[in-house]
Design a protein around this motif. Sequence first.
Motif, PDB file in Angstrom:
ATOM      1  N   ALA A   3       0.807  -1.226   0.000  1.00  0.00           N
ATOM      2  CA  ALA A   3       0.000   0.000   0.000  1.00  0.00           C
ATOM      3  C   ALA A   3       0.841   1.276   0.000  1.00  0.00           C
ATOM      4  O   ALA A   3       0.436   2.283  -0.586  1.00  0.00           O
ATOM      5  N   ALA A   4       2.005   1.255   0.617  1.00  0.00           N
ATOM      6  CA  ALA A   4       2.863   2.449   0.634  1.00  0.00           C
ATOM      7  C   ALA A   4       3.242   2.893  -0.775  1.00  0.00           C
ATOM      8  O   ALA A   4       3.486   4.077  -1.021  1.00  0.00           O
ATOM      9  N   GLU A   5       3.256   1.938  -1.713  1.00  0.00           N
ATOM     10  CA  GLU A   5       3.612   2.273  -3.090  1.00  0.00           C
ATOM     11  C   GLU A   5       2.571   3.172  -3.755  1.00  0.00           C
ATOM     12  O   GLU A   5       2.854   3.791  -4.777  1.00  0.00           O
ATOM     13  N   ALA A   6       1.391   3.283  -3.169  1.00  0.00           N
ATOM     14  CA  ALA A   6       0.386   4.217  -3.676  1.00  0.00           C
ATOM     15  C   ALA A   6       0.890   5.652  -3.587  1.00  0.00           C
ATOM     16  O   ALA A   6       0.509   6.510  -4.385  1.00  0.00           O
ATOM     17  N   PHE A   7       1.746   5.918  -2.620  1.00  0.00           N
ATOM     18  CA  PHE A   7       2.282   7.255  -2.390  1.00  0.00           C
ATOM     19  C   PHE A   7       3.739   7.380  -2.837  1.00  0.00           C
ATOM     20  O   PHE A   7       4.192   8.460  -3.196  1.00  0.00           O
ATOM     21  N   LEU A   8       4.470   6.271  -2.791  1.00  0.00           N
ATOM     22  CA  LEU A   8       5.912   6.302  -3.057  1.00  0.00           C
ATOM     23  C   LEU A   8       6.305   5.781  -4.429  1.00  0.00           C
ATOM     24  O   LEU A   8       7.442   5.956  -4.855  1.00  0.00           O
ATOM     25  N   GLY A   9       5.394   5.089  -5.099  1.00  0.00           N
ATOM     26  CA  GLY A   9       5.723   4.440  -6.359  1.00  0.00           C
ATOM     27  C   GLY A   9       6.341   3.082  -6.089  1.00  0.00           C
ATOM     28  O   GLY A   9       6.619   2.713  -4.944  1.00  0.00           O
ATOM     29  N   ASP A  10       6.546   2.319  -7.151  1.00  0.00           N
ATOM     30  CA  ASP A  10       7.128   0.974  -7.033  1.00  0.00           C
ATOM     31  C   ASP A  10       8.608   1.079  -7.373  1.00  0.00           C
ATOM     32  O   ASP A  10       8.999   0.937  -8.522  1.00  0.00           O
ATOM     33  N   VAL A  11       9.403   1.359  -6.371  1.00  0.00           N
ATOM     34  CA  VAL A  11      10.851   1.466  -6.557  1.00  0.00           C
ATOM     35  C   VAL A  11      11.415   0.049  -6.567  1.00  0.00           C
ATOM     36  O   VAL A  11      11.123  -0.751  -5.679  1.00  0.00           O
ATOM     37  N   THR A  12      12.211  -0.269  -7.570  1.00  0.00           N
ATOM     38  CA  THR A  12      12.743  -1.622  -7.698  1.00  0.00           C
ATOM     39  C   THR A  12      13.657  -1.959  -6.519  1.00  0.00           C
ATOM     40  O   THR A  12      14.307  -1.082  -5.948  1.00  0.00           O
ATOM     41  N   ARG A  13      13.698  -3.248  -6.177  1.00  0.00           N
ATOM     42  CA  ARG A  13      14.512  -3.689  -5.039  1.00  0.00           C
ATOM     43  C   ARG A  13      15.983  -3.294  -5.166  1.00  0.00           C
ATOM     44  O   ARG A  13      16.574  -2.833  -4.192  1.00  0.00           O
ATOM     45  N   PRO A  14      16.596  -3.466  -6.348  1.00  0.00           N
ATOM     46  CA  PRO A  14      18.012  -3.067  -6.451  1.00  0.00           C
ATOM     47  C   PRO A  14      18.229  -1.575  -6.173  1.00  0.00           C
ATOM     48  O   PRO A  14      19.199  -1.195  -5.519  1.00  0.00           O
TER      49      PRO A  14
END
Length: 190
Positions: free
Chosen positions: A85-96
Amino acid sequence: MKDMSQMPVAVKISVGPTITLASGHVFDFLDPHSSRFEIEDIAHGLAHVCRYAGQCRDFYSVAEHSILVSEVVEDYQFEALMHDAAEAFLGDVTRPLKQLLPDFKRIEADVEDAIFERFGLNRDFKEVIKDADLRVLAAEQAQVMAPGTADWAAEAGIVPAEIYVRYLTPREAKARFLERFRELSKNGTA
């Protein structure tokens, strides 16, 4: 010379930098606990964020991924739906990339904490959902990414989940995410 203090700015500062959500509420990255946000803001954001930094065959949203993870687990279905859910505000930042951004990881943890608190999420879910998330990851990568991307799963002993990626449009993904949220809320798993 114009008085710059009277000029409109694209970023408002409360405690920290903010963004305006689709609902019109303002989200403060450094004070997420005091920020106003609703499940509709989360559903909207997740439905419009593409997994894998957009490097998949077609648009595949974090909302659809979250729905799939919530359908794979037996326990903690509500937490599984909300696990990204945090990605709703932060975006989907890749793990690397996250590994290179320690400040981002701290901010992400604080945003996650505010979401857990707001929606009463059980904090004991991490291991159960991590396993389901990896199984969905293996299955979805085989479906949405370049050939060979999911080879790591067999090497790691991960059995891909039995899921089917539908490539929902943002509008469909948002509606289905909210439907799943309401279903889990009604069934008492939320």
